[in-house]
Design a protein around this motif. Structure first.
Motif, short mmCIF file in Angstrom:
data_model
loop_
_atom_site.label_atom_id
_atom_site.label_comp_id
_atom_site.label_asym_id
_atom_site.label_seq_id
_atom_site.Cartn_x
_atom_site.Cartn_y
_atom_site.Cartn_z
N THR A 82 0.84 -1.21 0.00
CA THR A 82 0.00 0.00 0.00
C THR A 82 0.87 1.25 0.00
OG1 THR A 82 -1.55 -1.28 1.34
CG2 THR A 82 -2.01 1.06 1.08
N ALA A 83 1.89 1.25 0.84
CA ALA A 83 2.81 2.38 0.91
C ALA A 83 3.61 2.51 -0.38
CB ALA A 83 3.75 2.22 2.10
N GLY A 84 4.05 1.37 -0.93
CA GLY A 84 4.82 1.40 -2.16
C GLY A 84 4.02 1.93 -3.33
N ASN A 85 2.76 1.55 -3.40
CA ASN A 85 1.88 2.05 -4.45
C ASN A 85 1.77 3.57 -4.37
OD1 ASN A 85 -0.43 1.66 -6.50
ND2 ASN A 85 -1.48 2.69 -4.81
N PHE A 86 1.54 4.09 -3.18
CA PHE A 86 1.37 5.54 -3.00
C PHE A 86 2.64 6.29 -3.36
CE2 PHE A 86 1.35 9.37 -0.25
CZ PHE A 86 0.19 9.97 -0.72
N VAL A 87 3.78 5.83 -2.85
CA VAL A 87 5.04 6.52 -3.12
C VAL A 87 5.37 6.46 -4.61
CG1 VAL A 87 7.54 6.47 -2.70
CG2 VAL A 87 5.95 6.23 -0.79
N ASP A 88 5.10 5.34 -5.24
CA ASP A 88 5.33 5.21 -6.67
C ASP A 88 4.47 6.20 -7.46
OD1 ASP A 88 6.35 3.75 -9.11
OD2 ASP A 88 4.21 3.30 -9.31
N LEU A 89 3.20 6.32 -7.09
CA LEU A 89 2.32 7.25 -7.80
C LEU A 89 2.75 8.70 -7.58
CD1 LEU A 89 -1.20 5.64 -7.20
CD2 LEU A 89 0.29 5.43 -9.20
N VAL A 90 3.18 9.00 -6.36
CA VAL A 90 3.70 10.35 -6.09
C VAL A 90 4.91 10.62 -6.97
CG1 VAL A 90 4.84 11.81 -4.37
CG2 VAL A 90 2.81 10.49 -3.73
N ASN A 91 5.83 9.65 -7.01
CA ASN A 91 7.06 9.82 -7.78
C ASN A 91 6.80 9.94 -9.27
OD1 ASN A 91 10.01 9.90 -7.75
ND2 ASN A 91 9.93 7.91 -8.77
N ARG A 92 5.73 9.33 -9.76
CA ARG A 92 5.35 9.42 -11.17
C ARG A 92 4.69 10.76 -11.50
NH1 ARG A 92 4.14 4.40 -14.10
NH2 ARG A 92 4.84 2.58 -12.92
N GLY A 93 4.33 11.53 -10.47
CA GLY A 93 3.63 12.79 -10.70
C GLY A 93 2.14 12.64 -10.89
N VAL A 94 1.59 11.46 -10.54
CA VAL A 94 0.17 11.19 -10.77
C VAL A 94 -0.73 12.15 -10.01
CG1 VAL A 94 -1.66 9.47 -10.37
CG2 VAL A 94 0.53 8.76 -11.36
N TYR A 95 -0.33 12.53 -8.80
CA TYR A 95 -1.21 13.34 -7.96
C TYR A 95 -1.14 14.84 -8.24
CZ TYR A 95 -1.99 9.13 -5.18
OH TYR A 95 -2.35 7.87 -4.76
N ASN A 96 -0.18 15.27 -9.02
CA ASN A 96 -0.06 16.69 -9.31
C ASN A 96 -1.30 17.19 -10.05
OD1 ASN A 96 2.52 16.63 -8.21
ND2 ASN A 96 3.54 16.42 -10.18
N GLY A 97 -1.97 18.18 -9.47
CA GLY A 97 -3.14 18.77 -10.11
C GLY A 97 -4.45 18.08 -9.82
N LEU A 98 -4.41 16.94 -9.13
CA LEU A 98 -5.67 16.25 -8.81
C LEU A 98 -6.39 16.94 -7.66
CD1 LEU A 98 -4.81 12.44 -9.11
CD2 LEU A 98 -5.38 14.11 -10.89
N SER A 99 -7.71 16.76 -7.62
CA SER A 99 -8.52 17.47 -6.62
C SER A 99 -8.99 16.54 -5.51
CB SER A 99 -9.73 18.13 -7.27
OG SER A 99 -10.65 17.14 -7.71
N PHE A 100 -9.40 17.17 -4.42
CA PHE A 100 -10.12 16.47 -3.35
C PHE A 100 -11.60 16.58 -3.70
CE2 PHE A 100 -6.10 17.54 -1.38
CZ PHE A 100 -5.80 16.38 -0.67
N HIS A 101 -12.18 15.46 -4.08
CA HIS A 101 -13.55 15.50 -4.58
C HIS A 101 -14.59 15.23 -3.50
CE1 HIS A 101 -12.30 11.25 -4.92
NE2 HIS A 101 -13.57 10.99 -4.61
N ARG A 102 -14.15 14.70 -2.36
CA ARG A 102 -15.12 14.40 -1.29
C ARG A 102 -14.58 14.89 0.04
NH1 ARG A 102 -16.27 9.62 -2.53
NH2 ARG A 102 -18.36 10.06 -3.30
#
Length: 248
Positions: A82-102
């Protein structure tokens, strides 16, 4: 009066959990999971999930929201996939510009939830968010991770099962205290992908059902001010990237 209060608390817990589940992944994951019963029976992740990123240790991630930093200590010791998935997505730039929808604060503080890749497109209405997953460019398919929760005193996490399903009555090592960061999912255990939430209060009734993988160490005052539609300006790994491992 105590009976009424207890009943109200129970009903409210069910409502809040339902809100969280709806923020998981797409309905198509239900079909995919039902076609792979062997995955749900896996007692460890060594074979079924060996191609997923893992965090062997800790990392610190910084989210910047409306110009203000939120720092998260990511625990790969007790939740490596779970932690590896999150850190990998952060490192890929996946979360840049995404919103908090809820964002749920009423009738009591619950969570702020974001990480739906669909929110990158400003033309997607906020009421349609909450169904998106990370599409792995290497496969062209959504990347899902197993439900991963480690019981207190256990040496390894259990996978693909809630504590209730597994018959575990002890508490998990990583609990839903205020500031906990965990993965949102649908009602299918192995349906988490990129969406995560931050607990705005102690949410013990979620323990054993959802995977906590870290805690906010700085910036909870920023989290407390997040509104629906607020975006993650940037997300980056401050330290611990060397602990990220992948066999893919």
């Amino acid at each position: 009066m105590k009976v009424r209060t207890k009943l109200y608390s129970s009903l409210m817990a069910l409502f809040l959990v339902g809100t969280l589940i709806l923020g998981g992944c797409t309905a198509s994951r239900d079909t995919a999971n039902s076609a792979s019963p062997d995955v749900a029976q896996a007692s460890t992740a060594d074979s079924a999930f060996r191609n997923l990123p893992r965090l062997e240790g800790e990392a610190i991630v910084e989210l910047v929201v409306k110009g203000s930093p939120i720092r998260i200590l990511v625990n790969g010791v007790d939740a490596p996939i779970t932690a590896g998935n999150f850190v990998d997505l952060v490192n890929r730039g996946v979360y840049n510009g995404l919103s908090f929808h809820r964002v749920v604060r009423d009738p009591q503080p619950f969570v702020v939830q974001g990480g739906d890749p669909q929110s990158q497109d400003p033309n997607v209405p906020i009421n349609q968010l909450g169904t998106g997953s990370f599409i792995d460019p290497a496969t062209g398919q959504p990347r899902y991770i197993p439900l991963e929760i480690q019981p207190t005193e256990a040496e390894q996490p259990i996978y693909s099962q809630t504590f209730e399903t597994a018959g575990i009555s002890t508490a998990p090592k990583l609990r839903h205290t205020r500031g906990a960061v965990a993965m949102a999912r649908s009602n299918v255990p192995d349906s988490a992908s990129s969406q995560f939430y931050i607990a705005l209060a102690d949410l013990n009734f979620l323990d054993g059902s959802y995977a906590v993988f870290g805690y906010v160490t700085e910036g909870m005052n920023v989290v407390d001010q997040i509104q629906p539609g607020d975006r993650i300006d940037t997300a980056r790994v401050i330290s611990g990237l060397n602990n990220l491992k992948s066999e893919s």
